[in-house]
Design a protein around this motif. Structure first.
Motif, mmCIF file in Angstrom:
data_model
loop_
_atom_site.group_PDB
_atom_site.id
_atom_site.type_symbol
_atom_site.label_atom_id
_atom_site.label_comp_id
_atom_site.label_asym_id
_atom_site.label_seq_id
_atom_site.Cartn_x
_atom_site.Cartn_y
_atom_site.Cartn_z
ATOM 1 N N LEU A 653 -10.508 55.356 4.293
ATOM 2 C CA LEU A 653 -9.840 56.206 3.307
ATOM 3 C C LEU A 653 -8.422 55.725 3.014
ATOM 4 O O LEU A 653 -7.977 55.734 1.860
ATOM 5 C CB LEU A 653 -9.826 57.654 3.790
ATOM 6 N N VAL A 654 -7.716 55.272 4.033
ATOM 7 C CA VAL A 654 -6.358 54.755 3.812
ATOM 8 C C VAL A 654 -6.414 53.485 2.959
ATOM 9 O O VAL A 654 -5.678 53.336 1.974
ATOM 10 C CB VAL A 654 -5.656 54.484 5.160
ATOM 11 N N GLY A 655 -7.298 52.555 3.346
ATOM 12 C CA GLY A 655 -7.417 51.323 2.569
ATOM 13 C C GLY A 655 -7.888 51.580 1.156
ATOM 14 O O GLY A 655 -7.406 50.961 0.194
ATOM 15 N N GLY A 656 -8.830 52.501 1.012
ATOM 16 C CA GLY A 656 -9.325 52.847 -0.312
ATOM 17 C C GLY A 656 -8.243 53.454 -1.184
ATOM 18 O O GLY A 656 -8.150 53.161 -2.384
ATOM 19 N N MET A 657 -7.413 54.312 -0.573
ATOM 20 C CA MET A 657 -6.331 54.922 -1.356
ATOM 21 C C MET A 657 -5.358 53.856 -1.860
ATOM 22 O O MET A 657 -4.880 53.909 -3.003
ATOM 23 C CB MET A 657 -5.589 55.955 -0.490
ATOM 24 N N ALA A 658 -5.074 52.852 -1.040
ATOM 25 C CA ALA A 658 -4.162 51.793 -1.455
ATOM 26 C C ALA A 658 -4.705 51.059 -2.678
ATOM 27 O O ALA A 658 -3.963 50.746 -3.612
ATOM 28 C CB ALA A 658 -3.933 50.816 -0.306
ATOM 29 N N GLN A 659 -6.018 50.810 -2.696
ATOM 30 C CA GLN A 659 -6.599 50.139 -3.852
ATOM 31 C C GLN A 659 -6.629 51.062 -5.073
ATOM 32 O O GLN A 659 -6.405 50.619 -6.203
ATOM 33 C CB GLN A 659 -8.002 49.654 -3.505
ATOM 34 N N GLY A 660 -6.900 52.337 -4.839
ATOM 35 C CA GLY A 660 -6.845 53.289 -5.940
ATOM 36 C C GLY A 660 -5.447 53.417 -6.519
ATOM 37 O O GLY A 660 -5.267 53.564 -7.737
ATOM 38 N N GLY A 717 -17.075 54.750 2.333
ATOM 39 C CA GLY A 717 -16.356 53.555 1.929
ATOM 40 C C GLY A 717 -15.554 53.651 0.649
ATOM 41 O O GLY A 717 -14.606 52.885 0.464
ATOM 42 N N GLU A 718 -15.916 54.551 -0.267
ATOM 43 C CA GLU A 718 -15.298 54.514 -1.589
ATOM 44 C C GLU A 718 -14.537 55.780 -1.969
ATOM 45 O O GLU A 718 -13.826 55.809 -2.973
ATOM 46 C CB GLU A 718 -16.392 54.219 -2.634
ATOM 47 N N GLY A 719 -14.672 56.825 -1.156
ATOM 48 C CA GLY A 719 -14.037 58.094 -1.498
ATOM 49 C C GLY A 719 -12.525 58.059 -1.480
ATOM 50 O O GLY A 719 -11.873 58.912 -2.091
ATOM 51 N N GLY A 720 -11.932 57.088 -0.775
ATOM 52 C CA GLY A 720 -10.483 56.985 -0.765
ATOM 53 C C GLY A 720 -9.909 56.440 -2.056
ATOM 54 O O GLY A 720 -8.711 56.569 -2.318
ATOM 55 N N THR A 721 -10.773 55.824 -2.882
ATOM 56 C CA THR A 721 -10.310 55.132 -4.081
ATOM 57 C C THR A 721 -10.460 55.954 -5.352
ATOM 58 O O THR A 721 -9.574 55.961 -6.215
ATOM 59 C CB THR A 721 -11.099 53.807 -4.247
ATOM 60 N N VAL A 722 -11.580 56.664 -5.487
ATOM 61 C CA VAL A 722 -12.019 57.101 -6.808
ATOM 62 C C VAL A 722 -11.150 58.177 -7.460
ATOM 63 O O VAL A 722 -11.152 58.308 -8.685
ATOM 64 C CB VAL A 722 -13.490 57.577 -6.763
#
Length: 769
Positions: A653-660, A717-722
């Motif tokens: 979630l942390v990594g995904g948020m950074a990409q988002g 895997g993807e909920g941190g980004t969307v």
């Protein structure tokens, strides 16, 4: 039990001590290096390619053009969401008569060193006849004279039309109608390690390829088909991978060219993509234009929504087929119960790099549009945006809930969830009820702050199957062979924990093997947030079958019923009295004495995806002079049914948020009118650093386990980004609610905010207008 425990990753000690082996680290005797000459034009006819000077350069071993490829070579096929109508827009490994985007491969050069190959590339003389490029989807659709794929007859390559109910009829009943155009920019995954391959012909004439990832077995079959070789004559070996995120691991032109060159030369051939190549050649993603019409009543209840979507797919259809536009439609409704829906999606060809998936494909785009629309509805009615969300949410008693739209071959049916509960969790965590007071106090001090929310539903566990084989080795440890790939998501640790729980052994004694087609007999790979759901379930059932073997032998030896026995902490225990009966090693020895094979295989099949869900909330402060955004607090609540390892989920979630965050504020692959990428380096293509990524408060919830798999898990895997982009956009709009600003496109630039502030607050007359 190790499931549900935040144990340390078993992958890490080797990597952090510098013992990882990436494809670039491998050096073989007589190894050659490859370089690709790429088109500098977005659209042009190839009149002539002069390779003679390059061929005469010492130590140049091969110079190959599209005309040198096998005459019966097929184009690179689609892997996901294939459609026969799109086969005429597929890409060949090298351009032959025409180039259609900057970066398209034109010539392959192999030399004894990269330096020599680069020098040879400078000697290649390609005579082009430039053609007018098309860089806008609407221009592409309107053009009859400039068709990228004339066999299809239009640059509007494919139309996807889905509907539930009658939008027109519902709109007639609605008191309010809102119409808006929104845009999500082109950007993509930027892994630390770029793509790379090393192909070598072994003494037995078998071809070994190092470097495939993500979908190793699928790409193995594609290469065998393109080379017209028996798949048994090719071995793929997945090395360590420095980031995946969707673009890495698909089958690209180079995935054919490098093995083909190795076969022709009989020498090892390596190709490592440089960063400029990555920017122009690896799949781009995201770019979509949305024209939304929504009808609603005075309470904020939305009754009808129509979205006409224009997807810029680039010059060719790549291995993802129409996965991204299909997922945009299927997942667009999110957590909301809307009576009538209609989606009309145009898949449009332009003279840009082809597109594919990137973390949260279709959902990043759709969530931004939908969650901005929700806030627009709330603003129109002067209502609390969280209340508008609440009034439109699917209720727990409606589960399983079908939204009526298809995606990836199945109608979307949410398996479980309590959306109102997670909304209330976020409101409480952000102290929303008191935020207006804090905002007023900040304003009195000359500060501008805002708070925004964005809800989402994710999809995970895409089937149709995944494979696992477990075996107790001679040393008493466990081997777990999986068809998944490791792109950094912690697959080894998660599977080890699952096997450990079943077999009562420490997770550190489980060795997870993946990505070697000689060792793992089959697999579908790691994509679409499927690893733990599908691969984990396969490991669970394979371990369970092995456990039953062990317990049956133990039952026979001890003259006890097998259903009263279990394995805990490396002991056989009696369930009825919780007593240790004997060490597990004794039963393993007895199994070997009886020649019981301590190995089991399982292929787990699944018909429907599972649907995790969550909410993002962002509190921002805005610099009134520069328009710069500072995230004061960021919060994510995510219900994934069951967490195998909460530490892994937190990291995702942390990594995904950074990409988002990159997609929300910084990253853009921008083209000029000539089809030239003008943000092709890190001087122009901005990515967030550790200075921009805030501390993130995360709540991992397990309130709604999935009934579709034995573990109850949903992917993480993807909920941190969307939902990052709409959460931040909504926070900005909340902060500037007295100003004339409406965020409808990404990335959100400081100058847009600054210009709104400079114009000053909206007057009462303007507000009424």
């Amino acid at each position: 039990m190790t499931i549900g425990t935040s144990v340390k990753r078993i992958e890490d000690p080797r990597l952090i001590t510098g013992k990882g082996q990436y494809v670039g680290d491998i050096k073989l005797p007589d190894q050659c290096e490859a370089v690709i000459v790429r088109s500098p034009h977005a659209h042009a006819n190839i009149l002539r390619i002069d390779t003679e000077k390059a061929k005469k350069l010492p130590d140049v071993l091969m110079v190959m053009t599209g005309q040198d490829l096998p005459k019966d070579l097929s184009p690179i096929p689609m892997r996901l969401a294939p459609n026969e109508a799109l086969t005429k827009a597929l890409q060949y490994p090298l351009a032959k008569d025409k180039v259609r985007y900057v970066g398209e491969p034109v010539v392959l050069i192999v030399a004894t060193s990269r330096y020599t190959a680069e020098d040879a590339a400078d000697l290649i003389d390609v005579i082009y006849e430039p053609l007018a490029p098309i860089t806008d989807v609407h221009t592409a659709i309107q053009s009859d004279s400039c068709l990228l794929h004339p066999e299809i007859g239009s640059n509007d390559l494919f139309l996807i039309h889905s509907k539930k109910g009658s939008v027109d009829e519902e709109l007639k009943k609605c008191r309010y109608i809102l119409e808006e155009e929104l845009y999500v920019q082109r950007h993509s995954g930027i892994p630390l390690e770029t793509r790379g391959l090393l192909a070598v012909v072994e003494e037995n004439k078998r071809l070994t390829v190092y470097g495939p990832t993500k979908v190793v077995h699928f790409n193995h079959q594609i290469l065998a088909k393109l080379l017209k070789k028996d798949s048994q004559d090719i071995r793929f070996i997945e090395t360590d991978v420095g980031g995946g995120f969707g673009p890495r691991g698909e089958f690209y032109p180079e995935d054919y060219l490098i093995p083909y060159a190795a076969l022709q030369l009989g020498l090892p051939v390596k190709w490592i993509e440089d960063r400029l190549e990555h920017m122009v050649a690896t799949n781009h993603s995201r770019e979509q234009k949305h024209h939304v019409v929504v009808g609603f009543d005075e309470s904020g209840r939305i009754h009808a929504l129509r979205d006409e979507i224009f997807v810029d797919t680039g010059a060719y259809i790549r291995t993802h087929g129409v996965t991204v536009p299909v997922l945009t439609q299927g997942m667009f409704p999110g957590p909301y119960d809307i009576d009538a829906l209609e989606f009309i999606t145009h898949v449009v060809a332009t003279n840009k790099t082809p597109t594919g998936t990137y973390r949260g494909p279709g959902r990043f785009e759709g969530t931004f549009v939908r969650e901005r629309i929700i806030d627009m509805v709330a603003k129109k009615l002067n209502l609390d945006p969280t209340v508008v969300r609440e009034r439109n949410l699917i209720q727990p008693e409606q589960m399983p809930y079908t939204n009526g739209i298809s995606a990836l071959g199945q109608v979307v049916e949410y398996d479980s969830g309590n959306y109102p509960q997670i909304l209330e969790t976020a409101r409480s965590a952000m102290d929303w009820i008191h935020f207006a007071e804090r905002k007023a106090l900040a304003a009195a001090e000359g500060k501008i702050i805002g708070l925004g929310f964005a809800m989402f539903v994710e999809k995970s566990g895409l089937g149709p199957w995944e494979f696992c084989e477990v075996e107790i080795l001679e040393n008493g440890e466990l081997s777990c062979k999986t068809g998944l790939a490791d792109v950094g998501q912690g697959v080894k640790t998660a599977l080890a924990q699952i096997c450990s729980d079943q077999l009562g052994i420490p997770y550190s004694k489980v060795t997870v093997i993946h990505g070697d087609t000689d060792v793992v007999e089959k697999g579908n790979g790691s994509f679409a947030t499927r690893g733990t759901v599908v691969g984990g379930s396969a490991a669970w059932y394979a371990s369970e079958a092995l456990k039953k073997k062990l317990l049956q032998v133990a039952a026979d030896v001890m003259h006890l019923p097998s259903d009263d026995l279990d394995i805990k902490n490396q002991f056989i225990i009696q369930i009825s009295n919780q007593q240790n009966l004997c060490p597990l090693d004794d039963i393993i020895t007895e199994c070997r004495n009886q020649r019981v094979e301590l190995r089991e295989k399982y292929t787990f099949s699944i018909d429907h995806m599972s649907y995790p869900y969550g909410i993002h909330a962002a509190e921002v402060a805005i610099d009134s002079e520069t328009g710069k955004i500072k995230i004061e607090k960021y919060y994510i609540a995510y219900d994934i049914g069951r967490a195998i390892n909460p530490l892994l989920v937190h990291g995702q979630l942390v990594g995904g948020m950074a990409q988002g965050l990159g997609g929300a504020l910084f990253e853009e692959l921008r083209y000029d009118e000539n089809g030239q990428l003008i943000t092709g380096s890190f001087m122009d293509y901005l990515i967030p650093s550790s200075m921009e990524v805030p501390e993130i408060e995360i709540e991992i919830l397990e309130n709604s386990p999935s009934p579709l798999n034995p573990l109850g898990v949903k992917g993480a895997g993807e909920g941190g980004t969307v939902a990052v982009a709409p959460a931040i956009a909504n926070a900005i709009i909340n902060a500037l609610d007295k100003y004339q600003i409406n965020i409808t496109s990404l990335p959100i630039r400081p100058e847009v905010i600054r210009d709104a502030i400079i114009k000053g607050p909206v007057t009462i007359e303007e507000e009424q207008t």
